[in-house]
Design an enzyme around this catalytic site. Structure first.
Site, PDB file in Angstrom:
ATOM      1  N   ARG A 113       0.682  -1.182   0.077  1.00 26.82           N
ATOM      2  CA  ARG A 113       0.120   0.108   0.143  1.00 26.82           C
ATOM      3  C   ARG A 113       0.816   1.263   0.169  1.00 26.82           C
ATOM      4  O   ARG A 113       0.515   2.189  -0.949  1.00 26.82           O
ATOM      5  CB  ARG A 113      -0.924   0.184   1.278  1.00 26.82           C
ATOM      6  N   THR A 114       1.924   1.356   0.785  1.00 26.09           N
ATOM      7  CA  THR A 114       2.357   2.680   1.230  1.00 26.09           C
ATOM      8  C   THR A 114       3.047   2.975  -0.264  1.00 26.09           C
ATOM      9  O   THR A 114       2.941   3.999  -0.437  1.00 26.09           O
ATOM     10  CB  THR A 114       3.477   2.632   2.229  1.00 26.09           C
ATOM     11  N   LYS A 164      25.410  -3.365  -2.197  1.00 27.56           N
ATOM     12  CA  LYS A 164      26.996  -3.234  -2.307  1.00 27.56           C
ATOM     13  C   LYS A 164      27.504  -2.596  -0.914  1.00 27.56           C
ATOM     14  O   LYS A 164      28.701  -2.409  -1.012  1.00 27.56           O
ATOM     15  CB  LYS A 164      27.065  -2.451  -3.521  1.00 27.56           C
ATOM     16  N   ARG A 182      11.284   4.138   2.845  1.00 26.73           N
ATOM     17  CA  ARG A 182      11.114   3.135   3.914  1.00 26.73           C
ATOM     18  C   ARG A 182      12.206   2.595   4.466  1.00 26.73           C
ATOM     19  O   ARG A 182      12.980   1.814   3.439  1.00 26.73           O
ATOM     20  CB  ARG A 182       9.801   2.254   3.597  1.00 26.73           C
ATOM     21  N   HIS A 226       5.596   6.370  11.478  1.00 31.35           N
ATOM     22  CA  HIS A 226       4.954   6.177  10.114  1.00 31.35           C
ATOM     23  C   HIS A 226       3.810   7.346   9.893  1.00 31.35           C
ATOM     24  O   HIS A 226       2.809   7.045   9.748  1.00 31.35           O
ATOM     25  CB  HIS A 226       4.142   4.833  10.120  1.00 31.35           C
TER      26      HIS A 226
END
Ligand code: NCD
Length: 308
Positions: free
Chosen positions: A51-52, A80, A101, A129
């Site tokens: 969703r986000t 890396k 995120r 959030h």
């Protein structure tokens, strides 16, 4: 340069403006269809999301802008060994705004300190959030008609659930809010939230382990998933994961105008028979998330008046 890292980065007035703008977008979508023309959103997702990430991308596309990014750490130079700061600095040469995120608390804050474009925290570890909080506020406002005078129950994993932490912080800024925190002992709201928000602001709250005795008092029931990825040991997760399963029988004593929210994804904690109950608003919540992210990006880019 404005960023959104913690829900309290926005004043109450700014939050009201964002919610009002989201409501105007819902009413007049065509007005905003080219508001972000020529702008690019970068979604830097080091942790899974449906969703986000997609709602950020859908939001930018609906504003006439474009999107680029990655959806797992493995698919970026993090694999890396590149630092968040260097990745953010690089991406800021390609994009106008970043949504990030990350599994580590504070990573989006670090990114924001190294770039000259707005950074939005799309979830950092078990911490915050803030765009889910804006989503939750718009959902409550649209479905209850108010953000004050509410008894709000949070149920499930209140320890690791970052959406819970951010929403408690934000709702504590409104008048006459009372919380009922429903969780197993091991998954209670962290002490820092109790000390820095609830006790400091004198917000009435109680902590209980069972849902049924308190469900009749609630105006909002915010269900959450047990956050498997934040547990140190799988046995604890398995023991706790199905502590609460909301079904129609448990809703028998709930108010007729209760609203049930869930940030999703759902695992087992709400039986699917609840989905068609008019009190269930968690799929509407998904859509409000897109509109509120449109409003937020317009604000952070200073484009809220760039309408047709
Ligand atoms: C939440 C999250 O990522 O914290 N999901 C979301 O963004 N809608 C809740 C969760 O994962 O349980």
């Amino acid at each position: 340069m404005r960023h959104l890292i913690d829900p309290t980065d926005l004043s109450l007035q700014e939050i009201d403006e964002i919610l009002d703008l989201a409501e105007d977008i819902i009413q007049h979508r065509e007005k905003y269809a080219e508001a972000c023309k020529g702008k690019k959103l970068a979604t830097l997702f080091y942790e899974p999301s449906t969703r986000t990430r997609l709602s950020f991308e859908a939001a930018m596309l609906e504003l006439g802008g474009s999107v680029l990014g990655f959806s797992s750490a493995d698919a970026s130079s993090a694999a890396k060994g590149e630092s968040v700061a260097d990745t953010a600095r690089t991406v800021s040469k390609y994009a106008d705004i970043i949504a990030m995120r990350h599994p580590k608390e504070g990573a989006p804050l670090v990114a924001s300190q190294h770039v000259n474009i707005p950074v939005i925290n799309a979830g950092d570890g078990g911490h915050n959030h803030p765009t889910q909080t804006l989503t939750d506020l718009l959902t409550i406002k649209q479905t209850k008609g108010r953000l004050n005078n509410l008894t709000v129950g949070f149920c499930g994993d209140l320890k690791f659930g970052r959406t819970v932490h951010s929403l408690i912080k934000q709702l504590s800024c409104y008048e006459n809010i009372r919380f009922i925190l429903i969780s197993p002992q091991e998954l209670q709201v962290p002490d820092y939230i109790k000390e820095e928000t609830l006790l400091k602001k004198n917000i009435p709250f109680e902590e209980v382990t069972e849902m049924e005795p308190v469900i009749g008092q609630l105006d909002i029931l915010y269900m959450t998933r047990v956050q498997r990825e934040r547990f140190f040991n799988e046995a604890d997760y398995i023991r706790l994961k199905d502590t609460y399963i909301l079904n129609l029988a448990k809703l028998a004593n709930a108010k007729p105008d209760l609203k049930i929210l869930h940030p999703l994804p759902r695992v087992n904690e709400i039986a699917t028979e609840v989905d068609s109950d008019p009190r269930a608003v968690y799929f509407d919540q998904v859509e409000y998330g897109k509109f509120v992210r449109m409003a937020l990006m317009l604000k952070l880019l200073g484009l809220e008046n760039n309408t047709k």
